[in-house]
Structure formats: structure tokens, C-alpha cells
Design a protein around this motif. Structure first.
Motif, short mmCIF file in Angstrom:
data_model
loop_
_atom_site.label_atom_id
_atom_site.label_comp_id
_atom_site.label_asym_id
_atom_site.label_seq_id
_atom_site.Cartn_x
_atom_site.Cartn_y
_atom_site.Cartn_z
N PHE A 94 -9.68 2.74 -2.07
CA PHE A 94 -9.57 1.28 -1.93
C PHE A 94 -9.22 0.90 -0.50
O PHE A 94 -9.79 -0.03 0.07
N VAL A 95 -8.26 1.61 0.09
CA VAL A 95 -7.79 1.26 1.43
C VAL A 95 -8.85 1.57 2.48
O VAL A 95 -8.99 0.87 3.49
N HIS A 96 -9.62 2.65 2.23
CA HIS A 96 -10.64 3.08 3.20
C HIS A 96 -10.05 3.33 4.58
O HIS A 96 -10.68 3.07 5.60
N ILE A 115 2.27 1.26 1.74
CA ILE A 115 2.26 0.04 0.95
C ILE A 115 1.71 -1.13 1.76
O ILE A 115 0.94 -1.96 1.28
N ALA A 116 2.10 -1.19 3.03
CA ALA A 116 1.60 -2.25 3.91
C ALA A 116 0.09 -2.14 4.09
O ALA A 116 -0.62 -3.16 4.16
N ASP A 117 -0.42 -0.90 4.16
CA ASP A 117 -1.87 -0.69 4.28
C ASP A 117 -2.61 -1.24 3.06
O ASP A 117 -3.69 -1.82 3.17
N VAL A 118 -2.00 -1.03 1.87
CA VAL A 118 -2.61 -1.54 0.65
C VAL A 118 -2.64 -3.06 0.67
O VAL A 118 -3.64 -3.69 0.29
N GLU A 119 -1.54 -3.69 1.10
CA GLU A 119 -1.49 -5.15 1.16
C GLU A 119 -2.55 -5.69 2.11
O GLU A 119 -3.20 -6.71 1.82
N LYS A 146 -6.01 -8.16 1.29
CA LYS A 146 -6.40 -9.36 1.99
C LYS A 146 -7.85 -9.26 2.48
O LYS A 146 -8.62 -10.21 2.37
N VAL A 147 -8.20 -8.09 3.00
CA VAL A 147 -9.55 -7.88 3.50
C VAL A 147 -10.55 -8.02 2.36
O VAL A 147 -11.58 -8.69 2.49
N HIS A 148 -10.25 -7.39 1.22
CA HIS A 148 -11.15 -7.46 0.07
C HIS A 148 -11.26 -8.91 -0.43
O HIS A 148 -12.33 -9.36 -0.84
N GLY A 149 -10.14 -9.64 -0.39
CA GLY A 149 -10.15 -11.03 -0.83
C GLY A 149 -11.01 -11.90 0.07
O GLY A 149 -11.76 -12.76 -0.40
N GLU A 150 -10.92 -11.67 1.38
CA GLU A 150 -11.72 -12.43 2.33
C GLU A 150 -13.20 -12.11 2.19
O GLU A 150 -14.06 -12.98 2.31
#
Length: 239
Positions: free
Chosen positions: A183-185, A223-227, A231-235
Motif C-alpha cells: 500500500f505504501v509503495h 505509521i507516518a508513511d502510512v498516513e 492522503k496520496v491515495h485519497g487525492e
């Protein structure tokens, strides 16, 4: 039907029915009719029975006398089972799972680092050095390479903690970590390897508090990377 044919039929029922349950297409407490499943998947009664046995082992289905087989309540599901995780992530990103995984890691892994600093052997240190070297080699390479290198370090650290129950827990969340990394890639960088090196240094010098602190900082960064990925996926999804 040949052995291969039976195995294929069994796997087809397990995967299709398991995914339908996990993704809510079949609700908890719904009954599962053996004859209907045979007809739906065009398989033998034996294949259906074996598939239900597999799903029962994962906590997805239950059975009672007179009633028969039914979908179990979510609280009974083996949520960290590799197949269950795969089904949860097959068509969508389960952000709740990613959040909960971060909380589990933040609770478990700093404690593992603390114990490793207290209990590590020379062999453990050699394994950790090798794992860190693999991480540095993997820096900048495709995601599959850095995921394996990262997992290798965390496995070596876990072995250094010499706690069998912790080992079982870490084995369970490995599949979750793989999906999280997909997911994070994120690409492994030299900075990431340096963060792991800080943990190793504290373990080598047998400084439990420093090892725990370094691992906590590493997990918080994860955890910050996931957050950020959320945001990137949402945009990208857009309005």
C-alpha cells in the motif's frame, strides 16, 4: 476426479467463499447450505466439506448440531491469517487494518528490541549485521527486494529477544506487513537503513532503553508513511 482436479475445486471454494465472507457479501450468522454450495461451484460434496473445514480453521465458519454450518461472528475470525488478510485487501485498501497494525507494532516491537538488547548472543548480532547489510544493498531497488530485507531484520531482532510467544505474534503479523508495504509503495532508502542501524547499535551495546526508544521512533516513522500514503491515495481517487 483427479487429485489435481480435487485440489483445484477445493481451493476455488475456499477462495471464493472466504472472500465473500470477509468482504461482507455473506453476513455473519448466515447459514451455508452444503447442497447449494455444491451446485454453485459445480464441485463434489467432499470438496465443499474440505473447504468448509479450512474456513472453520480460520474462524470464518462454525457448525452446530441440527443447524449445520453458518458464517461465524467477526470476533471469531483469524484476522491475521494470511488468506484472510489477502481477501481483505483484494479489492480495496483496509485503512482500519493499517491503523490497527500500526498500534500493534508500536506496542510489540519496542518491547522486542528491549529484550533483544538484554538477551542477544554473538550469533544474534551476526544475523542482525547480515540483515542490515541486506537492507543497505536493497536500498533503491524494487519494493519486493526491500520488503524482504526489512522483514529479515525484524525477524533477526525477534529471534534475538528469545521469547517464543513474541515469535508467534510476529509470524502472524508478517502477512500484514507485506500488505502494508504494498500500500505504501515506499522504497527502502539509506535513511531507513540508518534508523535500523540505530536499533542494532543499542542492541549490540546492550542498552535496553535506547533500543526500545530507537525502535519506537522507527515504528512511528512507519505509521507516518502510512498516513501520507492514505492522503496520496485519497487525492488520486479525486472527488
Amino acid at each position: 476426479m483427479t487429485e489435481i482436479g480435487r485440489a483445484g475445486a477445493h481451493d476455488r471454494v475456499v477462495n471464493s467463499l472466504g472472500a465473500a465472507i470477509v468482504n461482507g457479501d455473506i453476513s455473519p450468522d448466515d447459514d451455508l447450505d452444503m447442497a447449494a454450495l455444491q451446485e454453485r461451484f459445480s464441485v463434489s460434496r467432499t470438496a465443499v466439506r474440505e473447504a468448509l473445514r479450512v474456513l472453520a480453521a480460520k474462524g470464518l465458519v462454525g457448525a452446530r448440531p441440527r443447524r449445520g454450518t453458518f458464517v461465524a461472528a467477526r470476533e471469531h475470525w483469524a484476522l491475521l491469517d494470511a488468506d484472510v488478510l489477502r481477501w481483505r485487501f483484494a479489492d480495496r485498501v483496509d485503512e482500519t487494518f493499517l491503523d490497527e497494525l500500526g498500534e500493534v507494532r508500536l506496542t510489540v516491537e519496542p518491547a522486542v528490541a528491549r529484550m533483544a538488547a538484554q538477551r542477544r548472543t554473538d550469533r544474534d548480532l551476526a544475523d542482525l549485521e547480515d540483515a542490515l547489510a541486506a537492507m543497505r544493498i536493497a536500498a533503491g531497488r524494487p519494493a519486493v527486494d526491500h520488503v524482504e530485507a526489512d522483514l529479515g531484520f525484524h525477524h533477526a531482532l525477534l529471534r534475538a529477544a528469545h521469547n517464543e510467544l513474541m515469535a508467534q505474534m510476529a509470524t502472524a503479523i508478517e502477512a500484514g506487513l507485506r500488505l502494508r508495504d504494498q500500500f505504501v509503495h515506499a522504497t527502502l532508502t539509506s535513511e531507513s537503513a540508518d534508523k535500523h542501524a540505530e536499533v542494532l547499535l543499542a542492541v549490540r551495546k546492550q542498552r535496553p532503553r535506547a533500543a526500545e526508544s530507537a525502535m519506537r521512533a522507527l515504528i512511528e516513522r512507519s505509521i507516518a508513511d502510512v498516513e501520507l500514503a492514505k492522503k496520496v491515495h485519497g487525492e488520486q481517487a479525486g472527488p
